[in-house]
Scaffold this active site. Structure first.
Site, short mmCIF file in Angstrom:
data_model
loop_
_atom_site.label_atom_id
_atom_site.label_comp_id
_atom_site.label_asym_id
_atom_site.label_seq_id
_atom_site.Cartn_x
_atom_site.Cartn_y
_atom_site.Cartn_z
N PRO A 41 -3.56 106.69 42.61
CA PRO A 41 -3.06 105.60 43.46
C PRO A 41 -2.11 106.15 44.52
O PRO A 41 -1.21 106.92 44.22
CB PRO A 41 -2.33 104.70 42.46
CG PRO A 41 -1.98 105.60 41.31
CD PRO A 41 -3.06 106.63 41.24
N CYS A 85 0.16 104.79 47.84
CA CYS A 85 0.65 103.66 48.61
C CYS A 85 0.28 103.79 50.07
O CYS A 85 0.40 104.87 50.67
CB CYS A 85 2.17 103.55 48.48
SG CYS A 85 2.73 103.01 46.85
N TYR A 121 10.59 104.31 39.70
CA TYR A 121 10.49 102.87 39.81
C TYR A 121 10.94 102.21 38.50
O TYR A 121 11.38 102.88 37.58
CB TYR A 121 9.08 102.48 40.25
CG TYR A 121 8.76 103.06 41.62
CD1 TYR A 121 9.62 102.83 42.70
CD2 TYR A 121 7.66 103.88 41.83
CE1 TYR A 121 9.37 103.37 43.95
CE2 TYR A 121 7.40 104.43 43.08
CZ TYR A 121 8.26 104.18 44.14
OH TYR A 121 8.02 104.73 45.37
N ARG A 180 1.18 105.59 33.88
CA ARG A 180 1.56 106.79 34.61
C ARG A 180 3.04 107.04 34.38
O ARG A 180 3.86 106.13 34.47
CB ARG A 180 1.30 106.64 36.12
CG ARG A 180 1.39 108.00 36.84
CD ARG A 180 1.01 107.90 38.29
NE ARG A 180 0.63 109.22 38.79
CZ ARG A 180 0.39 109.48 40.07
NH1 ARG A 180 0.48 108.52 40.98
NH2 ARG A 180 0.04 110.69 40.45
#
Length: 370
Positions: free
Chosen positions: A23, A25, A182, A230
């Site tokens: 993935p 962004c 995050y 992840r």
């Protein structure tokens, strides 16, 4: 025979090879809605021949966006916009498509990277960020609000609703984002988590909320849908999250039915010192793979086909993910198949593109077909 191009399964999800598109962004959504950029970007990657495509970090609530351009899956409009992109992919590719669901926590409310990446000012649309503790990511940044019981319940419910939307869209798998500094990573790391309640302090308590989120998501979607995670296996900061704690977390996830673990690193502190080099995160994946009975994805400066083949052949990971390398070279799996003597799936519109000496590269492609 190339192991990189051998089939693999994530639970009930069959992959044609072990190449994963990580993935990445794009910061190009509009109010969380996938736009034309996503149709172009994901469309070309869907034709790459990789075994699995993971859609970029997708916010589970508006407060969880890194930037105003983040993809989201928290409204009906978000869901409808992504459905348009997926429908186009499905018409032209058989690639399994997963989505990474995340929440930026204290790293939210920022400019896009090409505009500097710093925190937004109030006049620029800034919003109040949330985190395990009221500690800013970097000195001088606005402090986040520490999540209370109601906030924790709201975030968990947001992950569940986004997962249910992902299932309704017909996506093939979910990856929860507990890496790169995050929100879920913030709970894991003692650098960001200074709570004194049941969600902070000891390793067991710091893992509690991320594990609760995983359990809630796993219970909210059918068993046919793999749910993985992840992680950042280390903060690269002394006294921070490290690979031994990552192993404990991975074991906790495995006990709860986790389908795979995707091993990255860093992101929780500007004090990190990362020894960047080819395959620099692969040893982290290898250690975790040796400790858990769960498929492991390695990522991090894997750029060459022989390099990826060697990682899988040596048992360092089960799958290899590409990020920047496949942005630069969207047909990287085609080159890898050519170099490793394997076959790769390609759309019939491109069958005539293969060189004569590689006429079997696309399997059943009929070179002379008009």
């Amino acid at each position: 025979m190339s192991l990189l191009f051998s089939p693999f399964s994530l639970g009930p999800l069959a992959l044609r090879n072990r190449i994963v598109i990580a993935p990445m962004c794009q910061y190009s959504a509009e109010d969380g809605n996938a736009a034309d950029w996503h149709l172009i970007h994901l469309g070309q990657l869907a034709l790459s021949g990789a075994g699995l495509l993971i859609i970029e970090a997708t916010a589970v609530e508006a407060l969880g966006r890194i930037t105003l351009g983040d993809l989201g899956l928290y409204t009906d409009d978000n869901q409808a916009a992504l459905a348009r992109v997926l429908a186009a992919i499905r018409r032209h590719s058989r690639i399994p498509v997963a989505i990474q669901l995340g929440h930026a926590g204290r790293k939210a409310s920022s400019h896009v990277p090409w505009a500097g990446g710093q925190c937004l000012a109030p006049a620029e649309g800034a919003w109040q960020t949330v985190a395990p503790s009221a500690l800013p990511h970097a000195p001088g940044e606005p402090p986040p609000t520490a999540l209370d019981a109601d906030g924790l319940a709201r975030v968990k419910a947001a992950f569940v609703r986004a997962a249910q939307r992902a299932d309704a869209l017909g996506l093939d798998a979910i990856e929860l984002h507990a890496a790169h500094g995050y929100l879920l990573h913030q709970f894991l790391s003692p650098i960001a988590n200074r709570r004194e309640d049941e969600f902070g302090g000891s390793l067991e308590r710091r893992m509690r909320f991320p594990l609760e989120v995983f359990e809630a998501v796993r219970a909210a979607v059918p068993q046919r849908m793999p749910v993985g995670v992840r992680i950042s296996a280390t903060d690269w900061v002394e006294g921070g999250w490290d690979v031994d704690q990552s192993i404990a977390f991975a074991q906790g996830l495995a006990q709860r039915g986790c389908s795979f673990i995707h091993v990255s690193s860093g992101g929780v502190s500007p004090q990190q010192k990362i020894p960047v080099g080819p395959g620099y995160q692969v040893p982290l994946a290898e250690r975790i793979r040796a400790a858990v009975d769960m498929p492991v994805i390695a990522v991090g400066l894997v750029t060459e086909p022989q390099q990826a083949e060697a990682i899988v052949a040596a048992g360092q990971s089960d799958l290899v993910a590409l990020a920047r390398a496949i942005l630069f070279e969207p047909h990287w799996p085609w080159r890898a198949a050519a170099e490793l003597g394997a076959q790769v799936e390609a759309p019939p519109q491109y069958w005539r593109s293969q060189p004569r000496e590689l006429k079997a590269l696309f399997g059943d492609a009929r070179i002379g077909q008009r």
